[in-house]
Design an enzyme around this catalytic site. Structure first.
Site, short mmCIF file in Angstrom:
data_model
loop_
_atom_site.label_atom_id
_atom_site.label_comp_id
_atom_site.label_asym_id
_atom_site.label_seq_id
_atom_site.Cartn_x
_atom_site.Cartn_y
_atom_site.Cartn_z
N GLU A 247 0.82 -1.23 0.00
CA GLU A 247 0.00 0.00 0.00
C GLU A 247 0.85 1.27 0.00
O GLU A 247 0.65 2.17 0.82
CB GLU A 247 -0.97 -0.03 1.20
CG GLU A 247 -1.89 -1.24 1.15
CD GLU A 247 -2.75 -1.43 2.38
OE1 GLU A 247 -2.62 -0.66 3.34
OE2 GLU A 247 -3.56 -2.38 2.40
N GLU A 351 -5.73 -10.79 -1.81
CA GLU A 351 -6.66 -10.61 -0.67
C GLU A 351 -8.10 -10.52 -1.17
O GLU A 351 -8.86 -9.66 -0.75
CB GLU A 351 -6.30 -9.34 0.11
CG GLU A 351 -4.88 -9.28 0.60
CD GLU A 351 -4.54 -7.99 1.35
OE1 GLU A 351 -5.47 -7.28 1.76
OE2 GLU A 351 -3.34 -7.72 1.51
O1 G3I Z 1 -4.66 -8.28 18.30
C1 G3I Z 1 -5.45 -7.24 18.86
C2 G3I Z 1 -6.08 -7.72 20.12
O2 G3I Z 1 -5.08 -8.01 21.06
C3 G3I Z 1 -7.02 -6.64 20.65
O3 G3I Z 1 -7.72 -7.12 21.75
C4 G3I Z 1 -8.05 -6.27 19.56
C5 G3I Z 1 -9.00 -5.19 20.01
O4 G3I Z 1 -8.78 -3.98 19.34
O5 G3I Z 1 -7.36 -5.85 18.43
C6 G3I Z 1 -6.55 -6.86 17.88
O6 G3I Z 1 -5.93 -6.41 16.74
C7 G3I Z 1 -6.75 -6.31 15.59
C8 G3I Z 1 -6.17 -7.22 14.52
O7 G3I Z 1 -6.88 -7.06 13.31
C9 G3I Z 1 -6.22 -8.69 14.92
O8 G3I Z 1 -7.50 -9.09 15.14
C10 G3I Z 1 -6.72 -4.87 15.13
O9 G3I Z 1 -7.39 -4.06 16.06
C11 G3I Z 1 -7.38 -4.74 13.77
O10 G3I Z 1 -7.18 -3.42 13.26
C12 G3I Z 1 -6.76 -5.74 12.82
O11 G3I Z 1 -7.45 -5.64 11.56
C13 G3I Z 1 -6.74 -6.17 10.48
C14 G3I Z 1 -6.44 -5.05 9.49
O12 G3I Z 1 -5.76 -5.62 8.37
C15 G3I Z 1 -5.54 -3.99 10.10
O13 G3I Z 1 -5.04 -3.14 9.12
C16 G3I Z 1 -7.60 -7.22 9.81
O14 G3I Z 1 -7.75 -8.34 10.70
C17 G3I Z 1 -6.96 -7.70 8.52
O15 G3I Z 1 -7.85 -8.51 7.79
C18 G3I Z 1 -6.60 -6.50 7.66
O16 G3I Z 1 -5.93 -6.97 6.50
C19 G3I Z 1 -5.55 -5.95 5.58
C20 G3I Z 1 -4.29 -6.41 4.89
O17 G3I Z 1 -3.29 -6.69 5.82
C21 G3I Z 1 -3.80 -5.35 3.89
N1 G3I Z 1 -4.85 -5.00 2.95
C22 G3I Z 1 -6.11 -4.60 3.54
C23 G3I Z 1 -6.62 -5.68 4.50
C24 G3I Z 1 -7.96 -5.31 5.08
O18 G3I Z 1 -7.88 -4.15 5.86
#
Ligand code: G3I
Length: 431
Positions: A247, A351
């Site tokens: 990105e 993705e």
């Molecule tokens: O691990 C923490 C956990 O400890 C905490 O309790 C919880 C509560 O906020 O958050 C958890 O982290 C989250 C993480 O996913 C794991 O579940 C983050 O807040 C959350 O922001 C994160 O979201 C991920 C996102 O990327 C972040 O940018 C999504 O799962 C994931 O599917 C998404 O994937 C991205 C690709 O890497 C890049 N392209 C876009 C795609 C979708 O956004």
């Protein structure tokens, strides 16, 4: 019996078994233990993002916009709320063994890897593991190989140099993939998001100044070297591709502003790929982005890819492909893929998910049609040599755990049963 009938029969059987099993509430999620490196809740805590169609976005604040409700901490038998919708168990048991009698990855075995993304807790679940191993031959860690997971602040301060440490949950996932003979995509090294700010500062201390270009280049090389060395030593041949830069193009075109760019300068992408080339061995190097088909963003990405390809620094383009049934058109999407392929590089769909707000049978058929139309074109072009597509990954094993779960974007429904989208991919025939 043809594939469709087999699928229907399997579906009915699965529903019957599932209803019986759910009735006795027999499923409890027990496979997860906390590790010493990171805090894990017993089930996935992926943020559920109720994104607007087509935006496919991450913001410059380090996280995707979140308008949905987080699933929070759950157990396998609790009712949870996802995107405002009550759902039952997170890992339904009616996804029975050898569920579908057909294997997605086998359907495309001559063409490309077919993958899904995985979280730590998904890999700890037996049912999910069975489905993954049956349907896919490639996986990507959804979050566990991102910079915020691998860069260790305490060790970096102690060592006086940037230190990569694969934490226990990540190691467990890599062992799981190895044990199940799954190939992996590495995701991701150089990214503006999910990257701790302290790596850009003197003494890894954000109250001090940003480091010089020279120091940041040293840190960048070190991160890339340590990650590649670790997997080559411990998991030789398992990784076949890596999103070196993720990105890096702004939504409106041009390079995205970020601390990598601020500290190193506009050539930071080329520098990253130069270091990656030095240490990658046989792993293919990818630039990965969303909305690749949109206006000025596409223009910039094409010119960056062309330049890197001419210098022999990249092997392919990762089209993330967070799509919606309303946009982009199949024509616009595939035409863009062809433009990247024209530079002589591989293309991977890294993705893929397709959102829909219409969850009726009709709506899901429309979604299935779009999945099918895209994949048919990709397979045709891959077979006639127009496009060298080497991998297709669906972002989310099933709807309930997708980052966009409220818009049901994956191939399997909330109880892990195949949707019309799955059948559409299975119906793409060989020949
Ligand atoms: O691990 C923490 C956990 O400890 C905490 O309790 C919880 C509560 O906020 O958050 C958890 O982290 C989250 C993480 O996913 C794991 O579940 C983050 O807040 C959350 O922001 C994160 O979201 C991920 C996102 O990327 C972040 O940018 C999504 O799962 C994931 O599917 C998404 O994937 C991205 C690709 O890497 C890049 N392209 C876009 C795609 C979708 O956004």
């Amino acid at each position: 019996m043809n594939t469709k009938n087999k699928g229907n029969l399997a579906k009915i059987l699965c529903i019957l078994i599932g209803v019986a099993m759910l009735a006795v509430d027999m499923f409890a999620f027990v496979g997860c233990t906390k590790n010493s490196e990171s805090t894990l809740s017993p089930t996935p805590t992926e943020a559920v993002v109720d994104n607007k169609p087509n935006t496919d976005v991450a913001t410059n604040t380090g996280a995707a916009p979140e308008t949905g409700t987080e699933t929070g901490s759950q157990t396998g038998s609790e009712t949870v709320t996802t995107g405002g919708e009550d759902v039952d168990t997170l890992y339904p048991v009616n996804a029975c063994e050898s569920i579908f009698g057909t294997r997605l990855c086998e359907n495309f075995a001559d063409d490309f890897y077919v993958g899904t993304c995985v979280s730590y807790s998904l890999t700890q679940n037996e049912t999910a593991t069975k489905v993954i191993v049956e349907q896919f031959n490639s996986v990507t860690c959804e979050n566990e190989m991102k910079p915020d997971h691998l860069l260790d602040k305490t060790a970096s301060k102690l060592n006086g140099e940037i230190t990569v440490k694969f934490p226990n949950d990540t190691v467990s996932m890599l062992n799981w993939a190895k044990d199940h003979n799954l190939k992996m995509r590495g995701h991701t090294m150089v990214w503006y998001s999910q990257t701790p700010n302290w790596i850009f500062y003197e003494d890894f201390d954000t109250s001090k100044s940003l480091v010089s270009r020279e120091v940041m280049l040293e840190r960048m090389e070190s991160i890339i070297r340590q990650e590649f060395e670790y997997v080559q030593e411990n998991y030789p041949d398992m990784f076949y591709a890596w999103d070196v830069c993720n990105e890096v193009i702004a939504d409106e075109g041009g390079l995205r502003d970020c601390l990598w760019k601020q500290t190193i300068g506009d050539d930071y992408i080329e520098q990253a790929f130069t270091f990656a080339r030095k240490y990658c061995g046989d792993i293919k190097l990818f630039i990965n982005d969303y909305n690749c088909y949109v206006g000025n963003k596409r223009t910039t990405l094409l010119s960056v890819v062309k330049d890197l390809a001419e210098k022999g620094l990249i092997d392919g383009v990762g089209m993330q492909s967070h799509l919606d049934v309303g946009y982009p058109s199949v024509g616009l999407y595939t035409a863009t893929m062809k433009m990247f392929a024209a530079f002589g590089v591989e293309v991977q769909i890294t993705e893929m998910d397709i959102t829909t707000d219409n969850k009726t049978e009709k709506g899901l058929n429309v979604q299935g049609q779009m999945y099918g139309d895209i994949m048919k074109q990709v397979v045709d072009w891959d077979r006639d040599g127009t496009v060298d597509c080497t991998s297709v990954t669906i972002w989310g094993l099933y709807d309930k755990i997708s980052w966009r779960s409220s818009q049901v974007p994956t191939l399997f429904d909330n109880i892990m049963l195949p949707k019309p989208a799955y059948n559409a991919l299975m119906e793409i025939t060989k020949g």
